[in-house]
Motif scaffolding. Structure first.
Motif, PDB file in Angstrom:
ATOM      1  N   SER A   2       0.837  -1.185   0.000  1.00 43.43           N
ATOM      2  CA  SER A   2       0.000   0.000   0.000  1.00 43.43           C
ATOM      3  C   SER A   2       0.876   1.239   0.000  1.00 43.43           C
ATOM      4  N   LEU A   3       0.312   2.331  -0.480  1.00 48.46           N
ATOM      5  CA  LEU A   3       0.994   3.605  -0.532  1.00 48.46           C
ATOM      6  C   LEU A   3      -0.002   4.650  -0.065  1.00 48.46           C
ATOM      7  N   GLU A   4       0.425   5.533   0.816  1.00 54.42           N
ATOM      8  CA  GLU A   4      -0.445   6.598   1.306  1.00 54.42           C
ATOM      9  C   GLU A   4       0.276   7.927   1.185  1.00 54.42           C
ATOM     10  N   LEU A   5      -0.413   8.919   0.612  1.00 55.12           N
ATOM     11  CA  LEU A   5       0.132  10.266   0.447  1.00 55.12           C
ATOM     12  C   LEU A   5      -0.815  11.254   1.113  1.00 55.12           C
ATOM     13  N   ARG A   6      -0.274  12.173   1.886  1.00 54.48           N
ATOM     14  CA  ARG A   6      -1.071  13.265   2.456  1.00 54.48           C
ATOM     15  C   ARG A   6      -0.537  14.552   1.823  1.00 54.48           C
ATOM     16  N   LEU A   7      -1.437  15.328   1.222  1.00 57.97           N
ATOM     17  CA  LEU A   7      -1.027  16.523   0.510  1.00 57.97           C
ATOM     18  C   LEU A   7      -2.173  17.504   0.408  1.00 57.97           C
ATOM     19  N   LEU A   8      -1.878  18.670  -0.126  1.00 58.46           N
ATOM     20  CA  LEU A   8      -2.901  19.655  -0.428  1.00 58.46           C
ATOM     21  C   LEU A   8      -3.284  19.478  -1.888  1.00 58.46           C
ATOM     22  N   ALA A   9      -4.586  19.387  -2.148  1.00 57.60           N
ATOM     23  CA  ALA A   9      -5.064  19.223  -3.525  1.00 57.60           C
ATOM     24  C   ALA A   9      -4.973  20.571  -4.230  1.00 57.60           C
ATOM     25  N   THR A  10      -4.012  20.675  -5.119  1.00 56.56           N
ATOM     26  CA  THR A  10      -3.845  21.883  -5.920  1.00 56.56           C
ATOM     27  C   THR A  10      -3.643  21.459  -7.373  1.00 56.56           C
ATOM     28  N   SER A  11      -3.845  22.393  -8.262  1.00 56.48           N
ATOM     29  CA  SER A  11      -3.622  22.101  -9.683  1.00 56.48           C
ATOM     30  C   SER A  11      -2.182  21.688  -9.939  1.00 56.48           C
ATOM     31  N   GLU A  12      -1.247  22.283  -9.197  1.00 56.63           N
ATOM     32  CA  GLU A  12       0.167  21.948  -9.368  1.00 56.63           C
ATOM     33  C   GLU A  12       0.485  20.563  -8.823  1.00 56.63           C
ATOM     34  N   THR A 118       1.052  -3.092 -10.243  1.00 63.30           N
ATOM     35  CA  THR A 118       1.527  -1.920  -9.515  1.00 63.30           C
ATOM     36  C   THR A 118       2.986  -1.628  -9.775  1.00 63.30           C
ATOM     37  N   GLY A 119       3.690  -2.464 -10.494  1.00 62.08           N
ATOM     38  CA  GLY A 119       5.091  -2.183 -10.790  1.00 62.08           C
ATOM     39  C   GLY A 119       5.980  -2.481  -9.605  1.00 62.08           C
ATOM     40  N   GLN A 120       6.618  -1.485  -9.054  1.00 58.68           N
ATOM     41  CA  GLN A 120       7.596  -1.671  -7.994  1.00 58.68           C
ATOM     42  C   GLN A 120       6.919  -1.710  -6.634  1.00 58.68           C
ATOM     43  N   ALA A 121       6.235  -2.773  -6.350  1.00 55.62           N
ATOM     44  CA  ALA A 121       5.496  -2.908  -5.096  1.00 55.62           C
ATOM     45  C   ALA A 121       6.432  -2.855  -3.908  1.00 55.62           C
ATOM     46  N   GLY A 122       5.996  -2.123  -2.898  1.00 52.16           N
ATOM     47  CA  GLY A 122       6.727  -2.090  -1.652  1.00 52.16           C
ATOM     48  C   GLY A 122       7.875  -1.094  -1.606  1.00 52.16           C
ATOM     49  N   HIS A 123       8.200  -0.417  -2.709  1.00 51.07           N
ATOM     50  CA  HIS A 123       9.286   0.543  -2.693  1.00 51.07           C
ATOM     51  C   HIS A 123       8.737   1.898  -2.294  1.00 51.07           C
ATOM     52  N   ALA A 124       9.438   2.578  -1.418  1.00 52.28           N
ATOM     53  CA  ALA A 124       9.020   3.909  -0.998  1.00 52.28           C
ATOM     54  C   ALA A 124       9.141   4.859  -2.176  1.00 52.28           C
ATOM     55  N   ALA A 125       8.187   5.753  -2.285  1.00 56.27           N
ATOM     56  CA  ALA A 125       8.212   6.733  -3.351  1.00 56.27           C
ATOM     57  C   ALA A 125       9.161   7.872  -2.981  1.00 56.27           C
ATOM     58  N   PRO A 126       9.769   8.504  -3.968  1.00 61.23           N
ATOM     59  CA  PRO A 126      10.680   9.602  -3.679  1.00 61.23           C
ATOM     60  C   PRO A 126       9.916  10.829  -3.201  1.00 61.23           C
ATOM     61  N   ALA A 127      10.594  11.656  -2.429  1.00 62.48           N
ATOM     62  CA  ALA A 127       9.993  12.911  -1.983  1.00 62.48           C
ATOM     63  C   ALA A 127       9.902  13.858  -3.168  1.00 62.48           C
ATOM     64  N   LEU A 128       8.896  14.704  -3.177  1.00 62.68           N
ATOM     65  CA  LEU A 128       8.723  15.665  -4.250  1.00 62.68           C
ATOM     66  C   LEU A 128       9.020  17.056  -3.725  1.00 62.68           C
ATOM     67  N   PRO A 129       9.945  17.776  -4.342  1.00 63.67           N
ATOM     68  CA  PRO A 129      10.255  19.114  -3.870  1.00 63.67           C
ATOM     69  C   PRO A 129       9.036  20.016  -3.982  1.00 63.67           C
ATOM     70  N   GLY A 130       8.779  20.790  -2.944  1.00 66.70           N
ATOM     71  CA  GLY A 130       7.679  21.747  -2.972  1.00 66.70           C
ATOM     72  C   GLY A 130       6.314  21.173  -2.677  1.00 66.70           C
ATOM     73  N   LEU A 131       6.205  19.866  -2.481  1.00 62.07           N
ATOM     74  CA  LEU A 131       4.900  19.259  -2.188  1.00 62.07           C
ATOM     75  C   LEU A 131       4.900  18.748  -0.755  1.00 62.07           C
ATOM     76  N   PRO A 132       3.907  19.138   0.038  1.00 61.41           N
ATOM     77  CA  PRO A 132       3.822  18.601   1.396  1.00 61.41           C
ATOM     78  C   PRO A 132       3.257  17.190   1.359  1.00 61.41           C
ATOM     79  N   VAL A 133       4.120  16.210   1.122  1.00 57.09           N
ATOM     80  CA  VAL A 133       3.675  14.832   0.937  1.00 57.09           C
ATOM     81  C   VAL A 133       4.311  13.940   1.995  1.00 57.09           C
ATOM     82  N   ALA A 134       3.503  13.148   2.642  1.00 57.35           N
ATOM     83  CA  ALA A 134       4.016  12.106   3.531  1.00 57.35           C
ATOM     84  C   ALA A 134       3.746  10.773   2.857  1.00 57.35           C
ATOM     85  N   VAL A 135       4.744   9.940   2.736  1.00 60.16           N
ATOM     86  CA  VAL A 135       4.595   8.650   2.066  1.00 60.16           C
ATOM     87  C   VAL A 135       4.761   7.557   3.103  1.00 60.16           C
ATOM     88  N   THR A 136       3.782   6.650   3.163  1.00 56.91           N
ATOM     89  CA  THR A 136       3.854   5.546   4.106  1.00 56.91           C
ATOM     90  C   THR A 136       3.676   4.230   3.370  1.00 56.91           C
TER      91      THR A 136
END
Length: 143
Positions: A2-12, A118-136
Motif C-alpha cells: 500500500s501507498l499513502e500520500l497526504r497533501l494539499l489538492a492543488t492544480s500543481e 503496480t510495478g515496484q510494489a513495496g518501494h518507498a516513493a521519492p519525496a517531491l520538492p515543494g509538495l507537502p507529501v508524507a509517504v507511508t
C-alpha cells in the motif's frame, strides 16, 4: 502493498502525484488524477487530502482519495461534445471495475478499483520538492 500520500489538492500537485505513481500503471495514475481534480474543482484549491493506492486481497488495485467535505458528493455526468468539463467521473467509470463513495461525518472517501500491475510494489516513493507529501509504504493489504 500500500501507498499513502497526504497533501494539499492543488492544480500543481496533480501532475506531481501522477509522476509519483508512474510505477503503478496508467489506470491508477488516471484515476488519481481525476479524483484529485474533482477535489480541486468541487471542494477547493488547497484542500488537504489523503491518497491511497492498495492492492486488494482479491486482486484489483484500490485507489482512494479522502477529503474533509462530506457534502460535496461526486455526480456522474454525461457531458455533451460542447461541454468543457464534466468528463472526469465518466472516465473513471469507464476505467474502473467498480467505484463509489464512503461518507463519514467529517469527510468522504471516493474510491475505485482497477485491474493492473503496480510495478515496484513495496518501494518507498521519492519525496517531491515543494509538495507537502508524507509517504507511508506498507505490505499489509487494507480494503
Amino acid at each position: 502493498m500500500s501507498l499513502e500520500l497526504r497533501l494539499l489538492a492543488t492544480s500543481e500537485a496533480v501532475p506531481e502525484v501522477r509522476r509519483l505513481l508512474r510505477h503503478h500503471g496508467f489506470d491508477v495514475q488516471l484515476c488519481v488524477t481525476e479524483l484529485l481534480t474533482n477535489v480541486v474543482d468541487h471542494v477547493g484549491e488547497g484542500t488537504p487530502v489523503t491518497v491511497r493506492v492498495v492492492r486488494t486481497p482479491y486482486g484489483p488495485i484500490r485507489v482512494e482519495v479522502t477529503d474533509p467535505n462530506p457534502r460535496a458528493l461526486p455526480v456522474l455526468l454525461r457531458a455533451s461534445l460542447a461541454d468543457e468539463s464534466g468528463r472526469g467521473l465518466a472516465v473513471l467509470d469507464s476505467l474502473a471495475l467498480r467505484w463509489g463513495v464512503e461518507p463519514g461525518t467529517d469527510h468522504k472517501t471516493v474510491w475505485c478499483e482497477v485491474a493492473g500491475e503496480t510495478g515496484q510494489a513495496g518501494h518507498a516513493a521519492p519525496a517531491l520538492p515543494g509538495l507537502p507529501v508524507a509517504v507511508t509504504p506498507s505490505r499489509s493489504p487494507s480494503p
